[in-house]
Design a protein around this motif. Structure first.
Motif, short mmCIF file in Angstrom:
data_model
loop_
_atom_site.label_atom_id
_atom_site.label_comp_id
_atom_site.label_asym_id
_atom_site.label_seq_id
_atom_site.Cartn_x
_atom_site.Cartn_y
_atom_site.Cartn_z
N TRP A 1 0.84 -1.20 0.00
CA TRP A 1 0.00 0.00 0.00
C TRP A 1 0.88 1.25 0.00
O TRP A 1 0.68 2.17 -0.78
CB TRP A 1 -0.90 -0.05 1.24
N PHE A 2 1.87 1.26 0.88
CA PHE A 2 2.69 2.46 1.02
C PHE A 2 3.64 2.65 -0.17
O PHE A 2 3.87 3.77 -0.59
CB PHE A 2 3.50 2.40 2.32
N THR A 3 4.20 1.57 -0.67
CA THR A 3 5.11 1.75 -1.80
C THR A 3 4.33 2.16 -3.04
O THR A 3 4.81 2.94 -3.85
CB THR A 3 5.92 0.48 -2.11
N LYS A 4 3.12 1.61 -3.17
CA LYS A 4 2.32 1.95 -4.33
C LYS A 4 1.92 3.42 -4.30
O LYS A 4 1.89 4.09 -5.32
CB LYS A 4 1.06 1.08 -4.34
N SER A 5 1.60 3.91 -3.13
CA SER A 5 1.17 5.30 -3.03
C SER A 5 2.35 6.24 -2.75
O SER A 5 2.15 7.40 -2.42
CB SER A 5 0.13 5.45 -1.92
N GLN A 6 3.57 5.71 -2.89
CA GLN A 6 4.79 6.50 -2.74
C GLN A 6 4.94 7.11 -1.35
O GLN A 6 5.61 8.12 -1.18
CB GLN A 6 4.85 7.64 -3.77
N GLU A 7 4.31 6.50 -0.37
CA GLU A 7 4.49 6.99 1.00
C GLU A 7 5.67 6.26 1.61
O GLU A 7 5.52 5.37 2.44
CB GLU A 7 3.23 6.75 1.82
N PHE A 8 6.85 6.67 1.17
CA PHE A 8 8.03 5.87 1.50
C PHE A 8 8.40 5.97 2.98
O PHE A 8 8.96 5.04 3.54
CB PHE A 8 9.20 6.29 0.63
N GLU A 9 8.07 7.12 3.56
CA GLU A 9 8.41 7.25 4.98
C GLU A 9 7.65 6.20 5.79
O GLU A 9 8.20 5.55 6.68
CB GLU A 9 8.05 8.66 5.43
N LYS A 10 6.38 6.04 5.42
CA LYS A 10 5.58 5.05 6.13
C LYS A 10 6.09 3.64 5.83
O LYS A 10 6.14 2.78 6.71
CB LYS A 10 4.12 5.16 5.71
#
Ligand code: SF4
Ligand code: SF4
Lengths: 815, 352
Positions: free
Chosen positions: A397-406
């Motif tokens: 979910w996070f990598t797909k939405s580019q929320e790399f910090e999460k």
């Protein structure tokens, strides 16, 4: 099956179809020599090896053909006797599917060994000797990334070692190379383990092996019993479950300990070695044979005779495929490694390298194309399978939405890319692919912050320099207004000063006030940069000692960056504060030579001192050894450099006092050697550029967008290499210039006039280049930083040329 | 042949696709469906057929509007599953338009508006159920009595069922009655023992019918566990919490409270525990999270059943916990390999 030690459990894991029997039907095969062997210079983690041979050389089997080039680099040996037919770019086995520099050997089919120097009395040698020997024999980890073995083992010298774990789990489907190796070379393997144990002195030695290798287990048990080692070396039979052979998972299985995140097994007193490495160690130490062959599994439905083969490194894969009866119409996916973690190859010419444990020639039926990706239904199957106890669905979910910090917060970097999650995902999501992308994006971002810091520094330096330049121009303009009377005056004022030119003096006087400011600022910057460099270097050594690979690479780049900055600052400084010494000292040549002589002597002394210290450290096996060693190279370099400048200074001095031809000849010899070296360096850099360009093209061809290309770091590399080349070429021209100068010093009718002419040309050339570059910069603002670098280099060249010209003119005037 | 260039892994577990998972869940409802049909008549089956048709149509329309491949997404069977679950949950005698309303609302608003499968924060079937329960409380609380209890001594025949569902005429009175939960709630001043003795819906015959239904769902749920389609965490936590709450209050006031056994074997207890609360999309992710999530639902079911305004509580309990799921997720991450402690919160600063 009985297990000598308690076996614990690890979370998750999967049970893919094993497919191991296919390749165990036939005995160990021995394919005949191919027409040529292709040996990539980068078969290991770390820097490429440096070739020792040149095209046309004859080599003997086992002869060293390339040596290590830095801390994590390795040695390379000729797998057979023959002729070096080329050193060039060839397709190599790498996930990127690219080519790289390789040494090509044309076998003479005689298999003549070079003289072997085994160490049969290893028990009586020092550990350092054996470790050094292993490095020279080119031993690297044969199960994973090709980590130089002696580096791994060195870690054990400092820490108390609880466990030496021999990894014989071989959990990937299809692969049976280790199984076969244990069966065929049981005694070599066990003796290799003994040597390892001698080197690391672990409290426990355990062989971890999956329970699907019954025959191998039996043979091992017998061997240990016969050698009466079954008390010292235990066998742990672990249940068949992927990825039990992953280093971290095996450690958990055998010791119930976890390697802390971001750390290495050695930090908790554990070292893992692959069985292949153990037997290679035996071959090296007892038989004196370097690492030139390995056991590799050839398997897959496209092969008629799947089997294990003992194969020379460098053998093209196509040769092996034909040997095993490959039906090329069936072959759809060619994998190096296993189906879970291996990577696909496109070029069958790619060679076998030290880490190739399996070639899987899959048909469309056995390895069907992945199904279209569906939505994640958060079923949690991935989570149940993950051996690292991560939440793969959240990471997705996070990598797909580019929320790399999460993603990082959800421990993305603890993912070992085992592929268990992708394997079980009912929605056919290529999870690992997303994680790889996420990881590289995060790494890129980290690098970028570092780079932007440096860019800032550079920008400030540039501003300072521009100010200084403006002042300089103004000064020159003033000077030009009334040059003649001033020059006369200078002559009158300082009749005894026979070197100082009126012109230079003039300019100096005018420049000084403006320059002082700038040079002060630059000096401060330089001091800061140097301090930072020192800190970085310290961190790097620390990282190297603890073999934190990721950090090492990171720090290495930082150090390089910092070096650039320092270099630049120094350039600026010399420019702002032109070599005042030259103008002040009565006889620059002699004084310079004297100073250089002193410096060189000091440098030599320090090298000697370091060498002594190292020797001592080696004897007592002191932990500072690495630090000392890392200090040695720069010291030697400095000494060499000084000597070189001493030589050139002497040359200049000699020339000015009618030098003899012999001296000049000697020097030109050296210059030639240098030229050669530089040319080779340029060739290597060129190759690197070509590669980077190719990579970028390939990525473009694949339809990856610019962002992805940027993320791959290739463009940056490209720029780096290009800058590198410009520097090298500059040096080369310099060298050839001096070369030609030294070659025919007397042949010229009027050497001085000629030189002046040359210098004038050089100045003009530099100016032209600068203006060209400036124009280019305007046109391509996106490359401004890069071009700016070049301009700066050119400006430096111009200043040097100008100073020299001034000097020459002065001499001429005097004459 | 040109060689493929693909990143690892190169192999996948065969057969276990998302559509397979959905079909398995649908298959696991069959025991419950059979028992429900046998005891309460054809209504449930007809409901399901209507629901499935409505679900496929609404899903297809929305996919078309969102310009997605209709065939590809319909084949994941997620819409069918939502429809089946709704069909099972609705009373057997509800009129057809009510089913259609519930299903299309579930598919369009609870699922597709959020971005389709995998993105919906709430359980679509329960959203649909809650909407019609709030909007049409009367038909929603009329459950058919089981054959041996109702005055007619038989369930509605197939033809009668069709007539009841498609006509606007009210269902023949003799066949319907409140569910045991509803009846118990409205026992007014009666003591528990008196209510069980005198109220028709609480007669042992009707109670055992509900017991059979729940046992059938339990069997289906165990099958899902066996095939590892769900993990034990949510159902066990849910049923455990419900049982604990019920025991606690039964011990305090045995004369007015219902037994834990009553709570676990009537209404949608098992159906909710194994088929509704385990909906992966809208529930918690980690095993630890699922325990909290299940517990929360169990406790809420008891609270709503005892003090709330609606007879059965699974739908509201699940929806309420859907709200809490992301929050629970942040604080129930598993301890990853190589870490001393599990991380908490969402960002780096939030941890520990
Ligand atoms: S297995 Fe696939 S579909 Fe299931 S939660 Fe993981 S990523 Fe999502
Ligand atoms: S690839 Fe990473 S996330 Fe997936 S199972 Fe392996 S360790 Fe876990």
């Amino acid at each position: 099956m009985p297990s000598d030690v308690t076996v614990f459990e690890f979370h998750g894991g999967i049970h893919p179809e094993q497919n191991k029997t296919q390749s165990l039907q036939l005995p160990l095969g021995n394919p005949k020599l191919p027409d040529e062997l292709v040996l990539p210079l980068g078969q290991h983690i770390g820097q490429m090896s440096r070739p020792l041979v040149k095209v046309g050389d004859r080599v003997l089997k086992g002869q060293t053909i390339a040596i290590n080039n830095g801390f994590l680099s390795s040695f390379l040996h000729a797998p057979t006797s023959g002729r070096i037919s080329a050193i060039e770019e060839r397709a190599i086995a790498h996930p990127s599917g690219l080519s790289d520099l390789c040494i090509i050997i044309e076998p003479d089919n005689k298999e003549t060994w070079c003289e072997l120097r085994p160490m049969p009395l290893w028990q009586e040698s020092t550990k350092t000797d054996v470790l050094t020997y292993l490095a020279e024999m080119g031993i690297v980890g044969m199960g994973g990334a090709g980590f130089p073995t002696q580096v791994k083992l060195q870690g054990a010298q400092k820490n108390d070692l609880d466990y030496l774990i021999i990894n014989a789990a071989e959990c990937e489907p299809y692969i049976t190379a280790d199984d076969m190796l244990i069966r065929e070379k049981t005694s070599h393997l066990v003796q290799g383990i003994q040597i390892l144990q001698f080197l690391v002195e672990a409290n426990n030695v355990i062989i971890g092996i999956e329970d699907n290798k019954e025959k191998a287990i039996e043979l091992l048990q017998n061997e240990l019993r016969v050698r009466q080692l079954d008390k010292q070396i235990k066998i742990a039979v672990v249940p068949t479950k992927y990825p039990s052979g992953g280093e971290k998972q095996l450690i958990q299985l055998l010791t119930d300990r976890e390697v802390p995140s971001g750390k290495h097994p050695i930090d908790i007193g554990i070292i893992c070695q692959n069985v292949g490495t153990c037997s290679a160690i035996y071959d090296a130490v007892v038989l004196g044979q370097p690492l030139i062959s390995r056991i590799t599994t050839l398997t897959g439905a496209a092969l008629e005779h799947p089997q294990n083969v003992e194969v020379l490194l460098g053998t093209p894969i196509e040769h092996l495929l034909n040997y095993a009866g490959c039906d090329h119409s069936q072959l759809q996916r060619l994998i190096m490694g296993g189906p879970m973690m291996g990577f696909t190859l496109e070029n069958q010419q790619a060679p076998i390298i030290k880490t190739t444990n399996c070639i899987l020639a899959g048909s469309a039926k056995e390895l069907p194309q992945p199904e279209p990706e569906q939505a994640c239904i958060r079923c949690g199957m991935c989570e149940q399978a993950c051996p690292a106890s991560l939440l793969p669905q959240q990471l997705l979910w996070f990598t797909k939405s580019q929320e790399f910090e999460k993603a990082e917060h959800y421990n993305l970097f603890d993912c070992i890319e085992c592929g268990a999650c992708s394997y079980v995902c009912p929605s056919s999501i290529p999870l690992v692919q997303y994680y790889r992308h996420g990881k590289s994006a995060i790494r890129e971002a980290r690098d970028a912050t570092i780079k932007s810091d440096h860019a800032k520094l550079r920008f400030e330096a540039r501003k300072a320099r521009q100010e200084a330049e403006a002042a300089e121009k103004e000064a020159k303009r003033l000077a030009r207004k009334k040059p003649a009377p001033k020059a006369d005056k200078a002559k009158v004022d300082a009749p005894t000063n026979d070197v100082t030119t009126a012109k230079a003096d003039n300019a100096n006087k005018a420049e000084k006030p403006a320059n002082n400011e700038a040079s002060k600022k630059l000096k401060i910057d330089l001091a800061i940069a140097k301090a930072k460099m020192k800190k970085l270097e310290k961190a790097l050594t620390a990282a190297q000692e603890e073999t934190r690979t990721e950090e090492i690479n990171q720090l290495q780049t930082e150090v390089n960056e910092q070096k650039n900055t320092i270099q630049q600052l120094e350039d600026e400084l010399t420019k702002v504060a032109p070599p005042a010494k030259v103008t002040k000292v009565a006889n620059p040549n002699e004084a310079g030579v004297k100073q250089l002589k002193i410096d060189a002597a000091i440098a030599k002394a320090s090298v000697k001192k370091l060498e002594k210290a190292i020797k001592k450290a080696e004897d007592i096996n002191a932990p500072e050894l690495e630090t000392l060693k890392s200090q040695l190279t720069p010291a030697i370099l400095r000494a060499n450099e000084l000597e070189k400048s001493l030589a050139s200074a002497q040359e200049a001095a000699a020339k000015s006092s009618d030098s003899t031809a012999t001296q000049a000849e000697e020097l030109s010899e050296q210059a030639k050697a240098d030229t050669k070296k530089l040319k080779i360096d340029i060739a290597i850099a060129n190759a690197a550029i070509k590669k980077a360009k190719k990579n970028i093209d390939a990525m473009k061809a694949e339809g990856q967008d610019d962002a992805a290309i940027d993320a791959s770091g290739l463009p940056q590399k490209l720029a780096e290499h290009e800058a590198n080349i410009t520097g090298l070429q500059q040096k080369l021209t310099d060298l050839t210039a001096t070369d030609s100068k030294t070659e025919k010093p007397s042949a010229e009718v009027n050497p001085l006039a000629d030189k002046i002419k040359k210098q004038k040309i050089a100045v003009a050339l530099a100016k032209a280049q600068i203006s060209k570059l400036t124009k280019r910069m305007e046109k391509e603002p996106e490359k401004a930083a890069e071009i700016q670098l070049e301009i700066e280099a050119k400006q430096a060249a111009q200043t040097t040329a100008e100073t020299e010209l001034a000097q020459l003119l002065n001499t001429q005037e005097k004459n | 042949m040109a060689l493929l260039r693909i990143t690892s892994p190169h192999t996948q577990r065969a057969g276990r696709k998302t559509s397979w998972v959905m079909l398995m869940v649908i298959a696991a409802t069959i025991p419950g469906l059979v028992v429900q049909t046998a005891l309460f008549g054809w209504g449930t089956l007809i409901n399901i057929l209507i629901a499935v048709a409505a679900a496929l149509v609404s899903e297809a329309i929305i996919l078309k509007m969102r310009q997605r491949s209709i065939g590809f997404f319909l084949k994941d069977y997620s819409a069918v599953l939502t429809a089946v679950l709704l069909g099972l949950a609705l009373p057997p005698s509800v009129p057809w338009w009510l089913t259609v309303t519930a299903v299309s609302f579930a598919i369009i608003f609870a699922k597709q508006v959020y971005g389709g499968l995998g993105n919906n924060p709430f359980n679509p079937a329960m959203v649909g159920y809650a909407i019609v329960l709030v909007s049409f409380p009367v038909p929603m609380t009329q459950w058919l009595g089981s054959a041996d209890v109702v005055a007619t001594q038989d369930t509605l025949s197939f033809v009668h069922s069709i007539a009841a569902i498609f006509s606007s005429a009210p269902v023949i009175d003799g066949y319907t009655m409140a569910t045991p939960l509803d009846a118990f709630k409205h026992k007014e001043g009666l003591m528990s023992s008196e209510a069980f003795a005198s109220v028709e819906a609480l007669s042992s015959g009707n109670l055992s019918s509900w017991f059979y239904v729940n046992m059938a769902y339990l069997a289906g749920g165990l099958a899902l566990l066996y095939f590892r389609i769900i993990t034990w965490h949510t159902p066990v936590a849910l049923l455990g919490a419900l049982a604990v709450m019920a025991s606690l209050f039964y011990m305090i006031d045995a004369s007015n409270a219902a037994t834990p056994y009553f709570h676990l074997t009537t209404g949608a207890a098992m159906f909710g525990a194994f088929f509704i609360a385990t909906d992966p999309v809208s529930s918690c992710t980690s095993n630890k999270g699922k325990l909290f999530y299940g517990c929360g639902i169990g406790v809420l079911i008891f609270i709503i059943r005892t003090w709330g305004g609606y007879p059965d509580a699974v739908a509201f309990a699940v929806l309420l916990m859907n709200f809490a799921a992301p929050f629970i997720d942040y604080y129930s991450q598993p301890r990853a390999y190589g870490h001393k402690k599990a991380k908490k919160g969402l960002k780096i600063g939030d941890s520990q």
